[in-house]
Design an enzyme around this catalytic site. Structure first.
Site, PDB file in Angstrom:
ATOM      1  N   MET A  30      36.946 -22.795 -36.050  1.00 20.29           N
ATOM      2  CA  MET A  30      37.957 -23.080 -37.073  1.00 20.29           C
ATOM      3  C   MET A  30      37.409 -24.139 -38.039  1.00 20.29           C
ATOM      4  O   MET A  30      38.170 -24.812 -38.729  1.00 20.29           O
ATOM      5  CB  MET A  30      39.259 -23.533 -36.425  1.00 20.29           C
ATOM      6  CG  MET A  30      39.873 -22.436 -35.540  1.00 20.29           C
ATOM      7  SD  MET A  30      41.639 -22.609 -35.257  1.00 20.29           S
ATOM      8  CE  MET A  30      41.705 -24.146 -34.387  1.00 20.29           C
ATOM      9  N   GLY A  31      36.081 -24.285 -38.058  1.00 18.91           N
ATOM     10  CA  GLY A  31      35.470 -25.222 -38.999  1.00 18.91           C
ATOM     11  C   GLY A  31      35.522 -26.664 -38.522  1.00 18.91           C
ATOM     12  O   GLY A  31      35.739 -26.932 -37.341  1.00 18.91           O
ATOM     13  N   HIS A  37      29.769 -27.547 -31.843  1.00 17.05           N
ATOM     14  CA  HIS A  37      29.616 -26.245 -32.513  1.00 17.05           C
ATOM     15  C   HIS A  37      28.140 -25.944 -32.766  1.00 17.05           C
ATOM     16  O   HIS A  37      27.681 -24.823 -32.594  1.00 17.05           O
ATOM     17  CB  HIS A  37      30.340 -26.243 -33.874  1.00 17.05           C
ATOM     18  CG  HIS A  37      31.825 -26.359 -33.778  1.00 17.05           C
ATOM     19  ND1 HIS A  37      32.516 -27.445 -34.252  1.00 17.05           N
ATOM     20  CD2 HIS A  37      32.748 -25.511 -33.281  1.00 17.05           C
ATOM     21  CE1 HIS A  37      33.805 -27.267 -34.058  1.00 17.05           C
ATOM     22  NE2 HIS A  37      33.981 -26.115 -33.467  1.00 17.05           N
ATOM     23  N   GLY A 149      32.807 -22.647 -26.497  1.00 14.21           N
ATOM     24  CA  GLY A 149      32.586 -23.920 -25.798  1.00 14.21           C
ATOM     25  C   GLY A 149      33.343 -23.974 -24.485  1.00 14.21           C
ATOM     26  O   GLY A 149      34.491 -23.514 -24.383  1.00 14.21           O
ATOM     27  N   ASP A 152      37.004 -25.876 -23.907  1.00 13.54           N
ATOM     28  CA  ASP A 152      38.244 -25.086 -23.860  1.00 13.54           C
ATOM     29  C   ASP A 152      38.094 -24.058 -22.740  1.00 13.54           C
ATOM     30  O   ASP A 152      37.976 -22.858 -22.982  1.00 13.54           O
ATOM     31  CB  ASP A 152      38.472 -24.382 -25.197  1.00 13.54           C
ATOM     32  CG  ASP A 152      38.782 -25.375 -26.296  1.00 13.54           C
ATOM     33  OD1 ASP A 152      39.767 -26.106 -26.166  1.00 13.54           O
ATOM     34  OD2 ASP A 152      38.009 -25.438 -27.268  1.00 13.54           O
ATOM     35  N   GLN A 155      40.590 -21.281 -22.541  1.00  9.76           N
ATOM     36  CA  GLN A 155      40.392 -20.301 -23.616  1.00  9.76           C
ATOM     37  C   GLN A 155      39.287 -19.302 -23.252  1.00  9.76           C
ATOM     38  O   GLN A 155      39.473 -18.083 -23.386  1.00  9.76           O
ATOM     39  CB  GLN A 155      40.028 -21.027 -24.915  1.00  9.76           C
ATOM     40  CG  GLN A 155      39.573 -20.095 -26.030  1.00  9.76           C
ATOM     41  CD  GLN A 155      39.421 -20.798 -27.362  1.00  9.76           C
ATOM     42  OE1 GLN A 155      40.390 -20.964 -28.089  1.00  9.76           O
ATOM     43  NE2 GLN A 155      38.218 -21.201 -27.716  1.00  9.76           N
ATOM     44  N   SER A 187      35.218 -32.904 -30.353  1.00 14.44           N
ATOM     45  CA  SER A 187      36.307 -32.011 -30.719  1.00 14.44           C
ATOM     46  C   SER A 187      36.648 -32.239 -32.184  1.00 14.44           C
ATOM     47  O   SER A 187      36.581 -33.369 -32.681  1.00 14.44           O
ATOM     48  CB  SER A 187      37.546 -32.327 -29.872  1.00 14.44           C
ATOM     49  OG  SER A 187      38.693 -31.728 -30.438  1.00 14.44           O
ATOM     50  N   SER A 188      37.046 -31.164 -32.852  1.00 13.98           N
ATOM     51  CA  SER A 188      37.470 -31.305 -34.252  1.00 13.98           C
ATOM     52  C   SER A 188      38.693 -32.206 -34.350  1.00 13.98           C
ATOM     53  O   SER A 188      38.957 -32.794 -35.392  1.00 13.98           O
ATOM     54  CB  SER A 188      37.817 -29.940 -34.832  1.00 13.98           C
ATOM     55  OG  SER A 188      36.690 -29.106 -34.763  1.00 13.98           O
ATOM     56  N   ARG A 189      39.451 -32.285 -33.277  1.00 11.50           N
ATOM     57  CA  ARG A 189      40.674 -33.098 -33.301  1.00 11.50           C
ATOM     58  C   ARG A 189      40.413 -34.584 -33.098  1.00 11.50           C
ATOM     59  O   ARG A 189      41.343 -35.387 -33.226  1.00 11.50           O
ATOM     60  CB  ARG A 189      41.651 -32.603 -32.236  1.00 11.50           C
ATOM     61  CG  ARG A 189      42.235 -31.254 -32.584  1.00 11.50           C
ATOM     62  CD  ARG A 189      42.991 -30.652 -31.428  1.00 11.50           C
ATOM     63  NE  ARG A 189      43.170 -29.227 -31.648  1.00 11.50           N
ATOM     64  CZ  ARG A 189      44.257 -28.674 -32.152  1.00 11.50           C
ATOM     65  NH1 ARG A 189      45.281 -29.418 -32.454  1.00 11.50           N
ATOM     66  NH2 ARG A 189      44.333 -27.379 -32.349  1.00 11.50           N
TER      67      ARG A 189
END
Ligand code: PAF
Length: 294
Positions: A30-31, A37, A149, A152, A155, A187-189
């Site tokens: 999701m970028g 990544h 990854g 997750d 997922q 993490s992107s978050r």
């Protein structure tokens, strides 16, 4: 690196590669790409001839209360990182391209296994959004393999099961968790973590590793270990979503004789929800999360 916005164009670009029998790998994202990544792309490059990365912030996997519009979007920087690492193609569709008939009537891919527990319990509908978009991406790209990854973990377990259930000829590969120097899982978050909380958020990883060590040493008091880890996290002022010792192959609650174990955790800071996990295979003693789930 060539960038494609339309399904039609990425398909016709990939067609000759498929015809020549070249191995195509897909890394869906999701970028807001970070080191985790990049390591997935590196892994894909090592195992295939052509690497496609996708960037699509998938509204279908965000609950109404979650901030889809605030998800960090860093397209230009992402492209620079992908070019630097030698990614072949980027597929970056918009909502209209992926969901031309709107979300309400979009057909869904539902995987009942694993989806109403752990993260699925606090994020209802999330995994349905993931399996729907990932199966669309698989149909568009037709990859031989796809890399996700292991942070997750739920997922990737759901996606493996979907691929098996739907007889998709795609190998699902797990990429190691990448960590910041102090151990925080990338993490992107992480950009949402407030600066005053940042030094303390490693408590999630530390608590999970502590549980992992106890399991590796033969402790079978799963509930006691979960309680202890939760208490440690709460003492630093964070809200615990769950800490759970599970069978890493089935994601069912761990049983006394299980050898393949995983401890998973999720916690809330003031403005971010963080997840992490630690895999333990008892036969071989403890192993760290850099090993791919077999
Ligand atoms: O892990 C993610 O970034 C997303 O869930 C994925 C797999 C790209 C699907 O939108």
């Amino acid at each position: 690196m060539l960038i494609f916005r339309s399904i039609k164009h990425i398909r016709s670009q990939l067609q000759p590669h498929h015809e020549r029998g070249q191995r195509v790998s897909l890394v869906p994202t999701m970028g807001n790409l970070h080191g985790g990544h990049i390591s997935l792309i590196e892994q894909a490059k090592a195992q295939s001839d052509i690497v496609v990365c996708s960037i699509f912030v998938n509204s279908l996997q965000f609950a109404l209360t979650e901030e889809w519009d605030q998800y960090p979007r860093t397209f230009e920087t992402d492209c620079q990182k992908l070019r630097a690492i030698g990614c072949d193609y980027l597929f970056a569709p918009d909502d209209g391209e992926m969901y031309p008939n709107g979300l309400a009537t979009q057909s869904r891919v539902v995987c009942p296994s694993f989806t109403d527990i752990l993260c699925g319990r606090s994020r209802p509908g999330h995994f349905e959004g993931v399996t729907t978009v990932v199966s669309k991406l698989f149909n568009i790209i037709q990859p031989d393999e796809s890399v996700f990854g292991l942070k997750d973990f739920q997922q990737i377990s759901v996606i493996r099961r979907m691929v098996e259930d739907m007889c998709l000829p795609i190998k699902i590969v797990g990429g190691a968790i990448c960590r910041e120097p102090d151990g925080l899982a990338m993490s992107s978050r992480n950009v949402f973590i407030r600066s005053y909380e940042r030094p303390k958020v490693t408590v999630l990883k530390e608590s999970l590793f502590e549980v992992g060590q106890s399991l590796a040493e033969g402790d079978k008091d799963f509930c006691g270990l979960e309680r202890h880890a939760s208490k440690r996290i709460k003492q630093l002022g964070f809200e615990v979503d769950y800490i759970s010792v599970r069978n890493s192959l089935t994601l069912e609650e761990a049983a006394i004789n299980d050898r393949d174990l995983i401890v998973l955790g999720a916690m809330f800071t003031k403005s971010a929800r963080l997840i992490d996990n630690f895999i333990i295979r008892l036969d071989n003693k403890s192993r760290d999360d850099s090993e791919e789930k077999k």
